[in-house]
Design an enzyme around this catalytic site. Structure first.
Site, PDB file in Angstrom:
ATOM      1  CB  CYS A   1      62.686 -31.686  91.825  1.00  0.00           C
ATOM      2  SG  CYS A   1      62.591 -32.078  90.096  1.00  0.00           S
TER       3      CYS A   1
ATOM      4  NE  ARG B   1      63.595 -26.543  95.473  1.00  0.00           N
ATOM      5  CZ  ARG B   1      64.874 -26.638  95.820  1.00  0.00           C
ATOM      6  NH1 ARG B   1      65.306 -26.017  96.883  1.00  0.00           N
ATOM      7  NH2 ARG B   1      65.702 -27.375  95.120  1.00  0.00           N
TER       8      ARG B   1
ATOM      9  CD1 TRP C   1      60.125 -26.642  86.991  1.00  0.00           C
ATOM     10  CD2 TRP C   1      61.863 -27.597  85.941  1.00  0.00           C
ATOM     11  NE1 TRP C   1      60.525 -25.803  85.977  1.00  0.00           N
ATOM     12  CE2 TRP C   1      61.580 -26.362  85.310  1.00  0.00           C
ATOM     13  CE3 TRP C   1      62.913 -28.371  85.445  1.00  0.00           C
ATOM     14  CZ2 TRP C   1      62.310 -25.882  84.224  1.00  0.00           C
ATOM     15  CZ3 TRP C   1      63.635 -27.899  84.362  1.00  0.00           C
ATOM     16  CH2 TRP C   1      63.324 -26.670  83.760  1.00  0.00           C
TER      17      TRP C   1
ATOM     18  CG  ASN D   1      64.982 -32.834  94.126  1.00  0.00           C
ATOM     19  OD1 ASN D   1      63.914 -33.341  93.828  1.00  0.00           O
ATOM     20  ND2 ASN D   1      65.113 -31.885  95.038  1.00  0.00           N
ATOM     21  N   GLY D   2      67.423 -33.945  90.507  1.00  0.00           N
ATOM     22  CA  GLY D   2      68.658 -34.074  89.728  1.00  0.00           C
ATOM     23  C   GLY D   2      68.419 -34.915  88.491  1.00  0.00           C
TER      24      GLY D   2
ATOM     25  CD  GLU E   1      67.433  -8.335  87.057  1.00  0.00           C
ATOM     26  OE1 GLU E   1      68.011  -9.111  86.291  1.00  0.00           O
ATOM     27  OE2 GLU E   1      66.704  -8.722  87.992  1.00  0.00           O
TER      28      GLU E   1
ATOM     29  CE  LYS F   1      63.485 -10.255  87.755  1.00  0.00           C
ATOM     30  NZ  LYS F   1      64.862 -10.463  87.989  1.00  0.00           N
TER      31      LYS F   1
ATOM     32  CD  GLU G   1      62.914 -14.045  85.699  1.00  0.00           C
ATOM     33  OE1 GLU G   1      63.373 -15.095  86.161  1.00  0.00           O
ATOM     34  OE2 GLU G   1      63.027 -12.949  86.275  1.00  0.00           O
TER      35      GLU G   1
ATOM     36  CG  HIS H   1      75.228  -1.218  65.681  1.00  0.00           C
ATOM     37  ND1 HIS H   1      76.000  -0.827  64.613  1.00  0.00           N
ATOM     38  CD2 HIS H   1      75.566  -0.406  66.712  1.00  0.00           C
ATOM     39  CE1 HIS H   1      76.792   0.161  64.983  1.00  0.00           C
ATOM     40  NE2 HIS H   1      76.547   0.441  66.249  1.00  0.00           N
TER      41      HIS H   1
ATOM     42  CE  LYS I   1      64.368 -17.182  94.286  1.00  0.00           C
ATOM     43  NZ  LYS I   1      64.461 -15.898  93.557  1.00  0.00           N
TER      44      LYS I   1
END
Ligand code: AGP
Length: 614
Positions: free
Chosen positions: A2, A27, A74, A100-101, A487, A491, A494, A510, A609
């Protein structure tokens, strides 16, 4: 997550609020809204979807005002829709808030308020808070808006970045913060509010970052700071922003992510700047000087982080253990904060965070501090909560990162961790001169080598287009390149929504080997290092099962070039700094796959973000 924007002054607030919301789009959000004080009323307009949809929705409305607040939401409590979007108003419309929160005890508060006759139109915890403030306001005899906000917040469990308007005291904004960032920009007879500095950068450089439990009471000509629990005014600490508007633009690139990938030669140079003495080649880490004796006494280093920062932490673990010979543990902050870890006073805990606002990382920092550990921060955003909550630390100086998929922040973090490992190794005398100087020399060549990889971006684009229809992908690497495989997979998933798994190449047998068939692209990070022969064997195992291999190889490695379907080359360098090169083609690969699939690269679905809630 948010985002908050607010304005009070003499200008037309609406365009400032809308532009501010656009600055915060990076964000991640699913709806947006504004509240404008107009003709003795507070009018709220809100809409599911992009800020542009809110703008369209408001086209026919009168929007001029000198006081307003705005929000990008969000969703946490309640689905993303027009009703649950912020701003929220209390039952009688006395209070309008953006928040926010998460209010953790919202259900109990909601039940209590319902029992007193309050009704609710949506599902959010924030609407409950608006009503709690209204309840406090109406309860006591001499309760003004400010006191009502402070009384309500003292009953709240959870996190808040909050801005409140009261229809009876309309030429005033009340802002408060706990575990969710909020900054106030100081102009000339005007104030700006935002959850990070980006919405206010073109108007002012002077900002006050609220501390936990601060409450700010703002009119166009005054700014008073108090705390939730105390009525006495405190002196705000004004800081100067170093951010420039140019950093917030795409500067000719199609996406922020692409711009940020291409910035890496510069950002790695910026991370190194002033940290290696040009004459002696000794590492200098100014931010750690005061606490260095404690660091050198450490029996153990624990690194806490999330996501990409966690991948950087793994590389840090390999570096510090190999060269400084100090035991290192890497932990997901979200696990560490709850799993009752053993934390000793002679532990050094390093928290890594690009944003410096990740809720889990902040909670883990709090826990480590409580147990007496020395807590260091490696973070990118100057003045962020991680920077303020840690005992000491190092900024990565990668500049503003707007693309939700972290790229330049990762290479900056790995660069800092390399410097820390080398510095500790030097101090502990666990590295010989020859090895030390050779790594330093290679580290200093990294920006130029990254540049040369970027020049080949079109070849990577062609490979990416070939695999853009895939449904799954496997990424393999060993040693320092194992975290790079993780990583690379992160990427891809996402931004392209292709399911991708990163694995230690040695673990393939395995389990993941069962996935391999002619439809599965397998990305192998196979640069020339001490594991090279073993990785080649893994490649053979994939080939034998008809997997399609895309290999990141060292330039001139004709053996591998002829063995695999596609290659992405990186220049030769010391294996210790190879992650800084090997990750670049994987960033570009993910970017071009997402582009080919028509995905929203900079704002991928469901992602934020900066993850400021649990
Ligand atoms: C990276 O591409 C991600 N978007 C995400 O995993 C991120 O690295 C994570 O949320 C941690 O963020 P931080 O570094 O700001 O703490």
């Amino acid at each position: 997550m948010c985002g908050i924007v607010g304005y009070i002054g003499s200008k037309n607030a609406y365009p400032i609020l809308i532009k501010g919301l656009q600055r915060l789009e990076y964000r991640g959000y699913d709806s947006s809204g504004v509240a404008l004080y107009q003709h003795d009323k507070i009018n709220v307009f809100k809409k599911k979807g992009k800020v542009s949809e809110l703008e369209n929705f408001c086209t026919e409305e009168e929007t001029y005002t000198n006081v307003g607040i705005a929000h990008t939401r969000w969703a946490t409590h309640g689905e993303p829709n027009d009703i649950n979007a912020h701003p929220h108003q209390s039952m009688n419309g006395t209070f309008t808030i953006i928040h926010n929160g998460i209010i953790e005890n919202y259900e109990k508060l909601k039940n209590d308020l319902a029992a007193k006759g309050f009704t609710f139109y949506g599902q959010t915890d924030s609407e409950v808070l608006a009503n709690l403030i209204e309840y406090m306001y109406n309860e006591g005899e001499h309760v003004n808006a400010e006191l009502a906000v402070r009384m309500a917040l003292s009953r709240v469990v959870g996190a808040y970045g909050l801005v409140v308007m009261c229809k009876n005291e309309p030429e005033q904004l009340i802002a408060a913060r706990k575990s969710s960032p909020l900054a106030i920009g100081i102009g000339d007879g005007e104030y700006y509010l935002a959850s990070d500095a980006t919405p206010m950068i073109e108007y002012t450089k002077s900002v006050v970052y609220l501390n936990d439990k601060d409450v700010a009471i703002i009119t166009k000509n005054s700014f008073t700071l108090k705390t939730v629990d105390n009525d006495a005014a405190i002196t705000p600490e004004v800081q100067q922003l170093e951010l420039s508007v140019g950093e917030l633009e795409k500067n000719g690139y199609d996406h922020f992510m692409l711009k940020e990938i291409f910035e890496q030669p510069k950002t790695i140079t910026d991370t190194l700047r002033g940290r290696i003495d040009p004459a002696t080649k000794e590492v200098f880490l100014g931010g750690l000087t005061e606490v260095m004796p404690r660091i050198l006494d450490a029996q153990r280093v624990v690194i806490i982080a999330c996501g990409t920062s966690w991948h950087a932490a793994l590389i840090g673990e390999y570096l510090i253990e190999e060269y400084a010979q100090i035991p290192v543990e890497v932990e997901y902050a979200s696990e560490y904060r709850y799993r009752k870890p053993i934390i000793r006073e002679n532990d050094v805990v390093i928290a890594i965070s690009q944003s410096g606002e990740t809720a889990d990382t902040l909670a883990a920092i709090g826990l480590a501090k409580e147990k007496g550990a020395l807590v260091l921060g490696i973070c990118n955003v100057v003045g962020s909560s991680v920077a303020r909550e840690t005992h000491a630390g190092i900024y990565t100086h990668a500049g503003v990162e707007i693309g939700v998929a972290s790229t330049k922040a990762f290479t900056a973090q790995v660069t800092v961790l390399t410097l820390i490992a080398l510095h500790l190794a030097r101090k502990h005398q666990t590295i010989n001169n020859e090895r030390y100087f050779s790594i330093i020399d290679d580290l200093m060549c990294i920006p130029g080598k990254v540049e040369s990889i970027l020049l080949k971006h079109l070849a990577i684009k062609t490979i990416a287009e070939k695999y853009s229809e895939a449904s799954n992908a496997l990424y393999l690497g060993r040693g320092y390149l194992f975290p790079v495989a993780l990583e690379g997979a992160l990427k891809l998933k996402e931004i392209s929504y292709i399911h991708a798994e990163g694995y230690a190449a040695g673990e393939m047998k395995h389990g993941p080997i069962a996935l391999i068939d002619s439809n599965l692209p397998v990305v192998v990070v196979a640069a020339k290092d001490r594991y090279y022969e073993k990785v080649v064997s893994n490649i053979q195992e994939v080939k034998a099962r008809k997997g399609n291999i895309i290999a990141v190889i060292t330039e001139g490695d004709n053996a591998l070039r002829n063995m695999v379907a596609d290659i992405m080359e990186i220049p030769a360098c010391d294996e210790v700094v190879t992650p800084l090169l090997a990750v670049i083609p994987l960033q570009l690969f993910a970017y071009y796959v997402a582009l080919a699939r028509g995905c929203d690269v900079d704002q991928p679905r469901n992602l934020a973000k900066s993850v400021t809630v649990e």
